[in-house]
Write an enzyme that holds these catalytic residues in place. Structure first.
Site, short mmCIF file in Angstrom:
data_model
loop_
_atom_site.label_atom_id
_atom_site.label_comp_id
_atom_site.label_asym_id
_atom_site.label_seq_id
_atom_site.Cartn_x
_atom_site.Cartn_y
_atom_site.Cartn_z
N LYS A 83 36.87 72.43 -126.23
CA LYS A 83 36.40 70.98 -125.33
C LYS A 83 35.44 71.08 -124.66
O LYS A 83 34.61 70.31 -124.15
CB LYS A 83 37.04 69.65 -126.41
CG LYS A 83 37.16 69.81 -127.39
CD LYS A 83 37.41 68.45 -128.41
CE LYS A 83 37.52 68.57 -130.08
NZ LYS A 83 38.70 67.82 -130.79
N LYS A 110 36.82 79.00 -135.28
CA LYS A 110 37.35 78.05 -137.11
C LYS A 110 36.40 77.52 -137.92
O LYS A 110 35.49 76.96 -137.19
CB LYS A 110 38.71 77.42 -136.64
CG LYS A 110 38.65 75.69 -135.45
CD LYS A 110 39.64 75.26 -135.12
CE LYS A 110 39.12 74.60 -135.16
NZ LYS A 110 40.09 73.08 -133.94
N LYS A 166 35.38 70.21 -137.93
CA LYS A 166 34.43 68.98 -137.80
C LYS A 166 33.99 68.47 -136.64
O LYS A 166 32.47 68.02 -137.08
CB LYS A 166 35.27 67.62 -137.46
CG LYS A 166 36.38 67.24 -138.63
CD LYS A 166 37.17 66.39 -138.91
CE LYS A 166 38.66 66.27 -139.73
NZ LYS A 166 39.32 65.20 -138.63
#
Ligand code: TYM
Length: 357
Positions: A138, A222, A225
């Site tokens: 992130k 993966k 969201k």
């Protein structure tokens, strides 16, 4: 209004009221959490929520948390956060979480999470947090990294430890393993420094492919969201036409026959999703796809997914139209969780010798 009335629930989504919230009668406890960011997708479902629902058939005590404070680590508009909390609460109930059976609550409504988070943050180091893969992934997306993103796993450890008893299980997808290891480490560090309090929480990850559902657009990633490409995810309330259009665009490869192999990660990922959605083995999926090209197979898979998700989508739409009921569910959950959190927090205060007055 009861959940059964709102959902018009049938078989798989039926409430399991026979279990009371009597912790003494229960064999062990389960705690897990989900962020109200974006929308629930098949990765959330097969990696975690399906297991949460199945656990309602056991005699374990179940506590599930909507971790809204975690979702502040990425920029959010205020109105979006509130709407996402309502939507996620409805979505979890639509998947089959029964608020009579499981405690479902909002993290920010129980302030002991952040209080314990602070105490735990004093027991770890910056290099240790900086190594965690989720942070690294992130952080790479930000120019300047918000401090909250860095501290995120410490808050997660507080979430878990606040409700940890002997044999507490934490059912999650594979991506959360390192965060749970940090919770285990912080529990031990606390015990060493202040005296034994926290038992060892145990991560429970579905060993088969449910633990890591892949992006439809890139099987090395993966399903997530936070993926800016919404075509990479099938959301649990996607209507059949949208599922179909996403599946049409799903990555495959140049061989048109449908079979799984390590050299074919994209097709294998689709077949794995099929196996999860239909309760089949990969061999069973291969038979179901016999004679189809990958393009035809993707349409078959779209139908399988649409059928599997139809009851969730319908119940979700009904529940979202009942925001007052959803608030009541969260308030009841808050009351139960707060009692428990206060007991642990008092014990922390006692060990650390903080003074409350
Ligand atoms: P979150 O909201 O990203 O995801 C919720 C759950 O879904 C699982 N999951 C997946 N499983 C398989 N394949 C995927 N593609 C996939 N994507 C998501 C996640 O592993 C998770 O179990 N940090 C957590 C929330 C959290 C938490 C906690 C979890 C906060 N405190 C305490 C457990 C205990 C998160 O961001 O989950």
């Amino acid at each position: 209004m009861t959940l059964r009335k709102i959902c018009g629930l049938s078989s798989s989504l039926v409430c399991h009221r026979r279990f009371l919230h009597d912790t003494k009668a229960r064999s062990s406890r389960v705690f897990s959490g989900v962020q109200p960011t974006g929308n629930l997708h098949l990765g959330n479902y097969f990696g975690a929520i399906q297991r949460w629902v199945e656990l309602q058939e056991t005699d374990k005590e179940l506590i599930f948390c909507i971790v809204d404070l975690h979702s502040l680590t990425v920029p959010q508009r205020r109105a979006d956060l509130s709407a996402n909390i309502t939507r996620l609460t409805a979505g979890l109930l639509a998947c089959g979480i029964d608020p009579e059976r499981a405690t479902l609550f909002l993290q920010s409504a129980v302030p002991q999470h952040t209080q314990l988070g602070w105490v735990l943050s004093c027991l770890t180091t910056m290099p240790r947090l900086g190594q965690l893969p989720q942070y690294r992934e992130k952080a790479a997306e930000h120019g300047e990294v918000p401090l909250g993103l860095y501290l995120y796993p410490v808050l997660q450890a507080a979430d878990i430890l606040l409700y940890s008893q002997e044999q507490t299980e934490v059912p999650v997808g594979q991506d959360q393993l390192q965060n749970i290891q940090l919770a285990q480490h912080l529990g031990k560090a606390f015990n060493r420094q202040f005296g034994k309090l926290f038992p060892h929480p145990k991560a429970v990850v579905d060993e088969d492919a449910g633990g890591r559902v892949r992006s439809l657009r890139d099987p090395s990633r993966k399903m997530s969201k936070s993926d800016p490409d919404s075509r990479s995810c099938v959301y649990l309330n996607d209507p059949p036409e949208r599922i179909r259009s996403k599946l049409k665009l799903a990555l495959t490869d140049f061989t048109s026959e449908v079979f799984a192999s390590p050299e074919r990660p994209a097709v294998t990922a689709l077949m794995t999703l099929h196996a999860l959605a239909a309760g089949l083995t990969l061999e069973g999926v291969r038979s179901a796809a016999a004679g189809l090209t990958t393009a035809q197979y993707k349409l078959l898979l779209a139908d399988v997914l649409a059928e599997r998700l139809a009851p969730v989508r319908d119940a979700w739409a009904r529940l979202e139209a009942e925001p007052r009921y959803l608030s009541q569910v969260l308030e009841r959950g808050r009351q139960r969780a707060a009692e428990e959190a206060e007991v642990t927090w008092r014990a922390v205060v006692d060990r650390v010798q903080l003074r409350l007055s």
